[in-house]
Motif scaffolding. Structure first.
Motif, PDB file in Angstrom:
ATOM      1  N   VAL A  93       1.986  -2.385   4.343  1.00 27.71           N
ATOM      2  CA  VAL A  93       3.214  -2.467   5.140  1.00 27.71           C
ATOM      3  C   VAL A  93       2.802  -2.519   6.606  1.00 27.71           C
ATOM      4  CG1 VAL A  93       3.462   0.055   5.314  1.00 27.71           C
ATOM      5  CG2 VAL A  93       5.467  -1.383   5.500  1.00 27.71           C
ATOM      6  N   PRO A  94       3.545  -3.199   7.482  1.00 27.04           N
ATOM      7  CA  PRO A  94       3.163  -3.267   8.898  1.00 27.04           C
ATOM      8  C   PRO A  94       3.154  -1.895   9.556  1.00 27.04           C
ATOM      9  CG  PRO A  94       4.765  -4.954   8.396  1.00 27.04           C
ATOM     10  CD  PRO A  94       4.704  -4.064   7.194  1.00 27.04           C
ATOM     11  N   ASN A  95       2.251  -1.739  10.502  1.00 27.34           N
ATOM     12  CA  ASN A  95       2.197  -0.551  11.336  1.00 27.34           C
ATOM     13  C   ASN A  95       3.369  -0.599  12.312  1.00 27.34           C
ATOM     14  OD1 ASN A  95       1.547   1.116  13.654  1.00 27.34           O
ATOM     15  ND2 ASN A  95      -0.509   1.299  12.799  1.00 27.34           N
ATOM     16  N   ALA A  96       4.242   0.372  12.258  1.00 30.60           N
ATOM     17  CA  ALA A  96       5.446   0.353  13.088  1.00 30.60           C
ATOM     18  C   ALA A  96       5.119   0.383  14.579  1.00 30.60           C
ATOM     19  CB  ALA A  96       6.346   1.535  12.733  1.00 30.60           C
ATOM     20  N   GLY A  97       3.989   0.972  14.939  1.00 32.57           N
ATOM     21  CA  GLY A  97       3.601   1.024  16.334  1.00 32.57           C
ATOM     22  C   GLY A  97       2.994  -0.267  16.852  1.00 32.57           C
ATOM     23  N   ASN A  98       2.430  -1.036  15.968  1.00 34.28           N
ATOM     24  CA  ASN A  98       1.822  -2.314  16.338  1.00 34.28           C
ATOM     25  C   ASN A  98       1.801  -3.181  15.104  1.00 34.28           C
ATOM     26  OD1 ASN A  98       0.128  -4.501  16.865  1.00 34.28           O
ATOM     27  ND2 ASN A  98      -1.198  -3.317  18.217  1.00 34.28           N
ATOM     28  N   ASN A  99       2.818  -4.024  14.960  1.00 37.55           N
ATOM     29  CA  ASN A  99       2.976  -4.692  13.667  1.00 37.55           C
ATOM     30  C   ASN A  99       2.032  -5.853  13.451  1.00 37.55           C
ATOM     31  OD1 ASN A  99       4.215  -6.576  15.254  1.00 37.55           O
ATOM     32  ND2 ASN A  99       6.289  -5.991  14.667  1.00 37.55           N
ATOM     33  N   ARG A 100       1.097  -6.078  14.372  1.00 36.28           N
ATOM     34  CA  ARG A 100      -0.001  -6.988  14.036  1.00 36.28           C
ATOM     35  C   ARG A 100      -0.898  -6.342  12.974  1.00 36.28           C
ATOM     36  NH1 ARG A 100       0.119  -7.959  19.787  1.00 36.28           N
ATOM     37  NH2 ARG A 100       0.337 -10.180  20.262  1.00 36.28           N
ATOM     38  N   LYS A 101      -0.898  -5.017  12.931  1.00 34.50           N
ATOM     39  CA  LYS A 101      -1.766  -4.305  12.001  1.00 34.50           C
ATOM     40  C   LYS A 101      -0.994  -3.929  10.746  1.00 34.50           C
ATOM     41  CE  LYS A 101      -2.870  -0.980  14.888  1.00 34.50           C
ATOM     42  NZ  LYS A 101      -3.613   0.170  15.463  1.00 34.50           N
ATOM     43  N   LEU A 102      -1.737  -3.737   9.661  1.00 37.79           N
ATOM     44  CA  LEU A 102      -1.144  -3.299   8.407  1.00 37.79           C
ATOM     45  C   LEU A 102      -1.631  -1.893   8.075  1.00 37.79           C
ATOM     46  CD1 LEU A 102      -1.545  -6.494   6.173  1.00 37.79           C
ATOM     47  CD2 LEU A 102       0.544  -5.654   7.267  1.00 37.79           C
ATOM     48  N   ILE A 103      -0.770  -1.160   7.391  1.00 37.75           N
ATOM     49  CA  ILE A 103      -1.165   0.117   6.804  1.00 37.75           C
ATOM     50  C   ILE A 103      -1.320  -0.111   5.313  1.00 37.75           C
ATOM     51  CG2 ILE A 103      -0.422   2.462   6.301  1.00 37.75           C
ATOM     52  CD1 ILE A 103       0.863   2.535   9.018  1.00 37.75           C
ATOM     53  N   TRP A 104      -2.460   0.310   4.797  1.00 42.43           N
ATOM     54  CA  TRP A 104      -2.825  -0.016   3.423  1.00 42.43           C
ATOM     55  C   TRP A 104      -2.729   1.196   2.521  1.00 42.43           C
ATOM     56  CZ3 TRP A 104      -4.205  -5.021   2.163  1.00 42.43           C
ATOM     57  CH2 TRP A 104      -4.447  -5.875   3.242  1.00 42.43           C
ATOM     58  N   GLY A 105      -2.310   0.955   1.284  1.00 42.17           N
ATOM     59  CA  GLY A 105      -2.505   1.956   0.251  1.00 42.17           C
ATOM     60  C   GLY A 105      -3.977   1.996  -0.147  1.00 42.17           C
ATOM     61  N   LEU A 106      -4.336   3.022  -0.903  1.00 42.49           N
ATOM     62  CA  LEU A 106      -5.740   3.189  -1.289  1.00 42.49           C
ATOM     63  C   LEU A 106      -6.139   2.304  -2.452  1.00 42.49           C
ATOM     64  CD1 LEU A 106      -6.325   7.017  -0.880  1.00 42.49           C
ATOM     65  CD2 LEU A 106      -6.832   5.167   0.711  1.00 42.49           C
TER      66      LEU A 106
END
Lengths: 114, 115
Positions: A93-106
Motif C-alpha cells: 500500500v502507498p506510504n501516506a507520508g510519501n506516496n512514491r514509496k510503498l509499504i510492504w507486507g512481510l
C-alpha cells in the motif's frame, strides 16, 4: 503507524485446490493496493492493483483480489492453483507520508503439493 | 514491456571492500528504488531517487549510499562491505506520477555475499 499485515507466513495447498491469501492494511483514506509475486530466485512481478472503481480486481495468471473497505482487507484469490503458482506473495500500500514509496507486507510463502 | 536490469545476479565480496550495484531501466521512469530482502523481514527500502541527482533515505540507509547521474541508472554503493550486508538486493522503478502511487517494476535481484 501505517502497516500492511499478511497473517499467513506460509501456506500449503494441493494442486487444483482454491487459494486465498490475506492482506490487511492501515491507511487513512481509500488506498491504492498492490499484490506482487516473486518466483524463486527472481524479482517481483505485479499480479494486480486496485486504484478505484470496481472492488473486485482481475490480475494475471488467473488471480483476483477483492477490496473490502469495511474490513481494511485486500485478499488475493485463485479458484484452482497450479504447481507453478508456488512462490512468495507480497501485498503493498502507498506510504501516506510519501506516496512514491510503498509499504510492504512481510509476504506469504505458497507451496503447492502435486 | 518495462525492463529493469541489474549488473550482477550473484556477487561475492570481502569484508571492507567497496561494492557497486548497478541498476538500469529503459522506460524513462522518474523514480528508482533500492531494497534489500532478507528471510522473515520482507522488503526494506534502502534509498530511492525521484529525479537525477535527487535521493531520499529509506528505512535502512546506514552503510549505503547511492548515485543517480543519469535518469536511467541508479547505483547502490556499499562503502565498506560487512558480513551483515549479505542479502538479496532488488532494484525497482516507477513512472513517477505526481501525488499518486504507481506500479513498481523490479529487476531480477543481486544476491550479494560478503565474506
Amino acid at each position: 503507524a501505517q502497516s500492511v499485515t499478511q497473517p499467513d507466513i506460509h501456506i500449503t495447498v494441493s494442486e487444483g485446490a482454491s487459494l486465498e491469501l490475506r492482506c490487511n492494511y492501515s491507511y487513512g483514506a481509500t488506498p491504492y493496493l498492490f499484490w506482487y509475486v516473486q518466483s524463486p530466485g527472481q524479482g517481483l512481478q505485479l499480479l494486480l492493483k486496485y486504484f478505484s472503481g470496481d472492488t473486485l480486481v482481475q490480475g494475471i495468471k488467473g488471480f483476483e483480489a477483492e477490496f473490502k473497505r469495511s474490513q481494511s482487507s485486500f485478499n488475493l484469490r485463485k479458484p484452482s492453483v497450479h504447481w507453478s503458482d508456488a512462490a512468495e506473495y507480497f501485498c503493498a500500500v502507498p506510504n501516506a507520508g510519501n506516496n512514491r514509496k510503498l509499504i510492504w507486507g512481510l509476504g506469504t510463502s505458497l507451496a503447492v503439493n502435486p | 514491456d518495462v525492463k529493469v536490469t541489474q549488473s550482477s545476479r550473484y556477487l561475492v565480496k570481502r569484508t571492507g571492500e567497496k561494492v557497486f550495484l548497478e541498476c538500469v531501466q529503459d522506460m524513462d521512469h522518474e523514480n528508482m528504488f533500492w531494497y534489500r530482502q532478507d528471510p522473515g523481514l520482507g522488503l526494506r527500502l534502502i534509498y530511492f531517487s525521484y529525479d537525477v541527482k535527487m535521493k531520499e533515505k529509506g528505512d535502512i540507509p546506514e552503510g549505503y549510499s547511492v548515485s543517480r547521474e543519469k535518469k536511467e541508472r541508479f547505483s547502490l554503493i556499499l562503502e565498506s562491505a560487512s558480513t551483515n550486508q549479505t542479502s538479496m538486493y532488488l532494484c525497482a522503478s516507477s513512472f513517477g506520477l505526481a501525488h499518486t502511487s504507481d506500479t513498481q517494476y523490479f529487476g531480477p535481484g543481486t544476491r550479494l555475499t560478503v565474506l
